[in-house]
Design a protein around this motif. Structure first.
Motif, mmCIF file in Angstrom:
data_model
loop_
_atom_site.group_PDB
_atom_site.id
_atom_site.type_symbol
_atom_site.label_atom_id
_atom_site.label_comp_id
_atom_site.label_asym_id
_atom_site.label_seq_id
_atom_site.Cartn_x
_atom_site.Cartn_y
_atom_site.Cartn_z
ATOM 1 N N LEU A 199 58.321 84.517 36.559
ATOM 2 C CA LEU A 199 57.931 85.496 35.540
ATOM 3 C C LEU A 199 56.452 85.465 35.202
ATOM 4 C CD1 LEU A 199 61.032 85.249 33.168
ATOM 5 C CD2 LEU A 199 60.490 87.058 34.805
ATOM 6 N N LYS A 200 55.808 84.314 35.475
ATOM 7 C CA LYS A 200 54.380 84.229 35.179
ATOM 8 C C LYS A 200 53.580 84.947 36.260
ATOM 9 C CE LYS A 200 54.449 79.808 33.711
ATOM 10 N NZ LYS A 200 54.096 78.450 33.898
ATOM 11 N N LYS A 201 52.594 85.667 35.829
ATOM 12 C CA LYS A 201 51.784 86.445 36.759
ATOM 13 C C LYS A 201 51.192 85.538 37.837
ATOM 14 C CE LYS A 201 48.495 90.168 36.782
ATOM 15 N NZ LYS A 201 48.112 91.293 35.944
ATOM 16 N N GLY A 202 51.401 85.908 39.087
ATOM 17 C CA GLY A 202 50.824 85.154 40.199
ATOM 18 C C GLY A 202 51.595 83.894 40.569
ATOM 19 N N VAL A 258 56.578 79.787 41.402
ATOM 20 C CA VAL A 258 57.661 78.877 41.032
ATOM 21 C C VAL A 258 58.759 79.662 40.326
ATOM 22 C CG1 VAL A 258 58.269 76.775 39.784
ATOM 23 C CG2 VAL A 258 56.000 77.009 40.803
ATOM 24 N N VAL A 259 59.944 79.683 40.963
ATOM 25 C CA VAL A 259 61.025 80.529 40.476
ATOM 26 C C VAL A 259 62.096 79.748 39.707
ATOM 27 C CG1 VAL A 259 60.741 82.195 42.334
ATOM 28 C CG2 VAL A 259 62.287 80.253 42.644
ATOM 29 N N ASN A 260 61.958 78.425 39.620
ATOM 30 C CA ASN A 260 63.023 77.627 39.018
ATOM 31 C C ASN A 260 63.157 77.905 37.528
ATOM 32 O OD1 ASN A 260 61.453 76.086 41.213
ATOM 33 N ND2 ASN A 260 63.552 75.331 41.326
ATOM 34 N N SER A 261 64.427 78.056 37.090
ATOM 35 C CA SER A 261 64.636 78.411 35.690
ATOM 36 C C SER A 261 64.175 77.292 34.767
ATOM 37 C CB SER A 261 66.106 78.739 35.442
ATOM 38 O OG SER A 261 66.928 77.700 35.898
ATOM 39 N N SER A 262 64.188 76.042 35.263
ATOM 40 C CA SER A 262 63.699 74.950 34.424
ATOM 41 C C SER A 262 62.188 75.036 34.244
ATOM 42 C CB SER A 262 64.082 73.611 35.048
ATOM 43 O OG SER A 262 63.643 73.556 36.387
ATOM 44 N N GLN A 263 61.535 75.879 35.043
ATOM 45 C CA GLN A 263 60.081 75.977 34.935
ATOM 46 C C GLN A 263 59.626 77.422 34.714
ATOM 47 O OE1 GLN A 263 57.764 73.474 37.546
ATOM 48 N NE2 GLN A 263 59.633 72.530 38.311
ATOM 49 N N PRO A 290 54.478 93.599 39.503
ATOM 50 C CA PRO A 290 55.072 92.855 40.623
ATOM 51 C C PRO A 290 55.169 91.365 40.290
ATOM 52 C CG PRO A 290 52.785 93.427 41.114
ATOM 53 C CD PRO A 290 53.113 94.056 39.790
ATOM 54 N N ARG A 291 56.310 90.772 40.604
ATOM 55 C CA ARG A 291 56.483 89.328 40.435
ATOM 56 C C ARG A 291 57.144 88.782 41.694
ATOM 57 N NH1 ARG A 291 53.325 90.019 37.068
ATOM 58 N NH2 ARG A 291 53.366 89.451 34.857
ATOM 59 N N HIS A 292 56.749 87.571 42.064
ATOM 60 C CA HIS A 292 57.285 86.959 43.292
ATOM 61 C C HIS A 292 58.725 86.506 43.091
ATOM 62 C CE1 HIS A 292 53.430 87.106 45.252
ATOM 63 N NE2 HIS A 292 52.858 86.535 44.206
ATOM 64 N N LEU A 293 59.494 86.582 44.171
ATOM 65 C CA LEU A 293 60.891 86.172 44.050
ATOM 66 C C LEU A 293 61.425 85.562 45.341
ATOM 67 C CD1 LEU A 293 63.081 89.420 43.750
ATOM 68 C CD2 LEU A 293 60.905 89.295 44.893
ATOM 69 N N ASP A 294 62.547 84.863 45.197
ATOM 70 C CA ASP A 294 63.247 84.371 46.377
ATOM 71 C C ASP A 294 64.703 84.794 46.270
ATOM 72 O OD1 ASP A 294 64.581 82.631 44.696
ATOM 73 O OD2 ASP A 294 63.998 80.809 45.740
ATOM 74 N N LEU A 295 65.532 84.295 47.146
ATOM 75 C CA LEU A 295 66.939 84.689 47.145
ATOM 76 C C LEU A 295 67.779 83.491 47.573
ATOM 77 C CD1 LEU A 295 69.123 86.925 46.993
ATOM 78 C CD2 LEU A 295 68.639 87.415 49.396
ATOM 79 N N PRO A 352 57.649 67.111 48.558
ATOM 80 C CA PRO A 352 58.336 65.855 48.866
ATOM 81 C C PRO A 352 59.651 66.175 49.582
ATOM 82 C CG PRO A 352 58.329 66.269 46.494
ATOM 83 C CD PRO A 352 57.647 67.425 47.134
ATOM 84 N N ALA A 353 60.100 65.290 50.466
ATOM 85 C CA ALA A 353 61.255 65.606 51.310
ATOM 86 C C ALA A 353 62.560 65.666 50.525
ATOM 87 C CB ALA A 353 61.369 64.580 52.436
ATOM 88 N N ASN A 354 62.623 64.964 49.429
ATOM 89 C CA ASN A 354 63.920 64.813 48.768
ATOM 90 C C ASN A 354 63.972 65.162 47.294
ATOM 91 O OD1 ASN A 354 65.800 63.905 50.747
ATOM 92 N ND2 ASN A 354 64.410 62.172 50.998
ATOM 93 N N GLU A 355 63.184 66.107 46.895
ATOM 94 C CA GLU A 355 63.262 66.516 45.493
ATOM 95 C C GLU A 355 63.860 67.913 45.441
ATOM 96 O OE1 GLU A 355 62.553 64.918 42.732
ATOM 97 O OE2 GLU A 355 61.758 63.094 43.688
ATOM 98 N N SER A 356 64.410 68.254 44.273
ATOM 99 C CA SER A 356 64.834 69.637 44.102
ATOM 100 C C SER A 356 64.367 70.118 42.742
ATOM 101 C CB SER A 356 66.349 69.759 44.227
ATOM 102 O OG SER A 356 66.962 69.026 43.195
ATOM 103 N N GLY A 357 64.569 71.394 42.490
ATOM 104 C CA GLY A 357 64.188 71.947 41.199
ATOM 105 C C GLY A 357 62.705 72.243 41.102
ATOM 106 N N GLY A 358 62.010 72.225 42.236
ATOM 107 C CA GLY A 358 60.590 72.568 42.225
ATOM 108 C C GLY A 358 59.692 71.444 41.725
ATOM 109 N N TYR A 359 60.248 70.223 41.673
ATOM 110 C CA TYR A 359 59.440 69.119 41.155
ATOM 111 C C TYR A 359 58.625 68.456 42.261
ATOM 112 C CZ TYR A 359 62.084 69.716 36.917
ATOM 113 O OH TYR A 359 62.628 70.249 35.788
ATOM 114 N N GLY A 360 57.429 67.958 41.887
ATOM 115 C CA GLY A 360 56.606 67.183 42.803
ATOM 116 C C GLY A 360 55.900 67.995 43.878
#
Lengths: 483, 319
Positions: free
Chosen positions: A458-461, A464-469, A431-436, A376-384
């Motif tokens: 932290l979940k394998k594969g 989604v890097v958001n700490s809330s998730q 290995p775990r995926h990450l962003d910066l 979605p164009a206007n969400e943050s925190g990895g929602y939607g």
């Protein structure tokens, strides 16, 4: 033993690994870490992770989760394995980030003044003017230096080849910088020998740089500026960061009830009476900061603040209305924006993006929902977000309906092979995926953090890097490779 | 400093001191009671009385249980998060206040407070035997002192620093009067004759003042007792006189310093103008009551500063 733990490390196909080359060799900047593991073994690494967790808990580094109407403080998750980046690469990247913010600020200033870029059709006018982030009351206002977004958190990812790409620009109230700083403090306590062993650039001048930038915005240059950080309050999920930054900068942490406006001047209610405020570092969404100007139902606002700001009696960072450039549809136009205002090619590319409002691109998105990431164009925190390859048919159908109902509101991107880094999971490096997320400041000068906050899924594969998730973090080491 | 922060930093000092004092009180009283003075008029519920609860009523209202009175009282004082006088409750309040004024307190102190809170969360969940309790309370006290020490070595000398110290010493004065009220005065017969000499040094343990009490006795020309000591001996850091001195020193720079000082002078006059040894027990009771009332008023004066603000803004100031 250490060699074994790294030796058994299984990289993910097609993904760039931050510490290990495709041929299994350790990348040069990570040499000191590899030596450490080699010398001390995996048991030591596990023990350091324990120590690290205890340190974080003793330091009270936490974030707040909303759950069932309750606010719960959780310890900040930090992985014991750092992420390393060579300084030569970081110089290029940080130049690109500054270029990007400079262009975005010229863009925002244009939108609230002459709108040349819309008139020339570089960016479709209705895209901007119909956006809920375009705040009409801000038209004609000129913040100091013409800069609207003074603090920007830009999310970077690497593609399969290892090239940094911009995933999104956070221009409203980007958060996370306190964790970047605390991660480093923790790592120095837990790995003093590694810091002695390599040339890792420090990150701890950020609070001072932030203060300097904010001070440069003061409408009364020459005086000692009164700067306050405006927080929604102790129950906000980012309150830790608000209080941390206020403490580090030595400025007041105010809620709306600590401020008042009289004759278009903003005052702080202090123990010694009212004190005139010069700069507000707001950590409240702009539409909530003044019920007279924007949302009348806001209980977080300060009546009259926008008028005081418009008159130039107080500076607000980020300026209200700067969120107009923090929109995933506008994002797709940033390369053109950079070119239009600066006459330069972007130093960092965007992730390829399909705009659902374009019929052709929409058709492609709808036909390939199982392959794409739709946002979605206007969400943050990895929602939607819909991650095509990991979604069910039903979820895809729901997304298709949502896109057709409001195409303007969605963009799609190919599912990226995000880079990975060795992360301690159940005692083994995987290995775990990450962003910066680096943080860029613009006031009188431009500044970019040395590295940024690395967030790791932290979940394998998982992507989604958001700490809330369920995301974690890593300390980011920019290592000198130019000796 | 924000006007709003005044209460939080002041309470931060009060709660820290309360935590320390409660831990000391528990240990000292335990020592007193397990010395098993068979004829002692004290019982465990006395501890609740000192902390402003009605101990007898509170305990009789409990459902029947296998726990001893000692265990039940310790539940109220240590582990029960719902009990307003418990160690855990004081620590929770301490942490909440610290969180609210984090921007004012040095990083090292924040870490000490955090580790104090973590320590209590881990160790104050379940009641254990006396030996464990003794160690626990000693550790709580020690950690409180660490917070104070770190603060003293690192915090800016500011309004916040002054208010924190005022909070600590006001709480301490309050605790000292309550200990006197319950553990000393209520044990005396309310006769009109001159009060009996009071030398119950065990109680001074609760205040960590036995040794200095002996020093005090050895250096006085007139006959004195623990009451004089606790009220007037300004060299003893838990006496009322000392606490008031410290509040005076800390209040001078505050915008409402004058109002605070005025209250303190009134309290100091109470102590000075009376010849304590001549008082009857009834008069002594009255004096303690007056000091307690004075402390409550002092608290109110401290937490409601009157600021000079243009009249058109003063309404908004309090909004």
């Amino acid at each position: 033993m250490g060699a074994k733990i790294f030796g058994h490390y299984q990289q993910i196909d097609q993904c760039f690994d931050e510490l290990v080359q495709a041929d299994g060799q350790i990348r040069t900047p990570a040499a000191a870490i590899a030596r450490f593991i080699d010398r001390h073994g995996s048991a030591e690494l596990i023990q350091r992770q324990e120590q690290l967790n205890q340190t974080i808990s003793a330091m009270g580094v936490c974030f707040t989760l909303y759950s069932d109407g309750n606010n719960i403080d959780r310890c900040w998750p930090l992985d014991v394995m750092p992420r390393t980046i060579p300084s030569s690469e970081w110089q290029q990247t940080s130049a690109g980030l500054k270029q990007r913010l400079a262009a975005l600020n010229l863009f925002i200033d244009d939108l609230y003044h002459d709108q040349r870029i819309l008139k020339e059709g570089i960016v479709p006018a209705d895209l901007v003017l119909d956006s809920r982030n375009y705040l009409a009351p801000c038209k004609g206002i000129s913040p100091r230096y013409g800069v609207w977004a003074n603090i920007c958190g830009t999310d970077l990812v690497r593609d399969g080849s290892g090239k940094f790409l911009v995933l999104e620009d956070n221009l409203r109230v980007p958060s996370g910088v306190s964790y970047m700083l605390e991660n480093r403090t923790v790592m120095k306590r837990v790995f003093p020998e590694l810091f002695a062993d390599s040339f890792i650039y420090p990150v701890d001048d950020y609070p001072h740089q932030l203060w300097r930038m904010l001070a440069s915005l003061s409408p009364r240059p020459g005086d000692v500026p009164c700067i306050v950080l405006l927080t929604p309050g102790v129950y906000n999920s980012a309150y830790f960061e608000h209080s941390f930054l206020a403490q580090q900068m030595g400025i007041e942490l105010a809620e709306n009830t600590d401020l008042l406006v009289q004759d278009d001047i903003v005052y702080l209610k202090t123990l010694h009476g009212l004190q005139r405020v010069d700069v507000i570092y707001r950590r409240v969404d702009d539409v909530f900061i003044d019920p007279q100007a924007f949302r009348p139902d806001s209980v977080l606002g300060i009546p009259g603040l926008i008028k005081a700001w418009a008159k130039g009696n107080v500076s607000i960072a980020n300026a209200p209305g700067s969120g107009v450039a923090d929109d995933k549809v506008i994002y797709a136009y940033v390369p053109q924006i950079i070119n239009y205002y600066l006459g330069e090619q972007p130093l960092i590319d965007n992730v390829p993006t399909y705009l659902c409002l374009d019929p052709k691109q929409r058709e492609y998105v709808l036909a390939n929902l199982d392959q794409l990431v739709v946002k979605p164009a206007n969400e943050s925190g990895g929602y939607g977000i819909l991650i095509g390859p990991r979604s069910t048919k039903e979820e895809q159908q729901q997304m298709a309906a949502a896109i057709q109902a409001n195409p303007r509101n969605f963009i799609a991107q190919p599912t990226l092979a995000l880079s990975t880094a060795p992360t301690l999971c159940d005692g083994v490096l995987e290995p775990r995926h990450l962003d910066l997320r680096p943080f860029i400041l613009q006031g009188r000068d431009l500044y970019c953090t040395t590295g940024g906050l690395s967030r790791v899924a932290l979940k394998k594969g998982s992507l989604v890097v958001n700490s809330s998730q369920g995301g974690g973090s890593k300390d980011t080491w920019i290592i000198n490779d130019e000796v | 400093m924000l006007l709003k922060s005044l209460d939080h930093i002041f309470w931060l000092g009060r709660y820290l001191e309360r935590l320390d004092d409660t831990a000391r009180l528990i240990n000292a009283t335990s020592h007193l009671l397990i010395d098993s003075h068979k004829d002692s008029q004290f019982s465990w519920s006395l501890l609740l009385d000192v902390l402003g609860q009605n101990g007898a009523e509170l305990l009789s209202g409990l459902p029947a249980s296998d726990l001893t009175v000692e265990q039940q009282v310790m539940g109220f004082l240590i582990t029960d998060a719902d009990s307003e006088v418990s160690i855990r409750a004081a620590c929770t309040a301490l942490k909440q206040n610290a969180r609210t004024v984090r921007q004012l307190i040095p990083r090292d102190m924040w870490e000490e407070l955090n580790s104090l809170d973590l320590f209590l969360q881990e160790h104050c969940q379940q009641l254990q035997g006396r030996q464990h309790r003794y160690r626990l309370m000693t550790e709580v006290s020690r950690r409180c002192q660490m917070v104070v020490g770190v603060l003293d070595g690192t915090m800016l000398r500011s309004d916040a620093f002054d208010l924190f110290n005022i909070g600590r010493h006001l709480e301490r004065a309050d605790m000292t009067t309550r200990i006197m009220d319950v553990m000393v005065l209520q044990q005396l017969q309310p006769t009109d004759i001159k009060r009996p000499r009071f030398r119950w040094t065990s109680i001074l343990n609760a205040l960590g003042g036995v040794e200095s009490y002996h020093y005090y006795l050895a250096h006085q020309h007139t006959e004195v007792d623990a009451v004089d000591y606790l009220l007037t001996y300004a060299d003893f850091p838990r006496s009322i006189a000392y606490c008031l001195h410290r509040i005076v020193a800390s209040a001078k720079g505050l915008p409402h310093g004058a109002a605070i000082l005025q209250r303190i002078w009134q309290l100091q006059d109470l102590l000075k103008t009376q010849s304590l040894s001549e008082l009857t027990t009834a008069q002594l009771h009255q004096l303690i009551d007056e000091i307690q009332a004075g402390i409550i008023e002092l608290h109110q004066v401290i937490s409601t500063p009157k600021l000079e603000v243009p009249t058109d803004l003063s309404q908004q100031m309090s909004a």
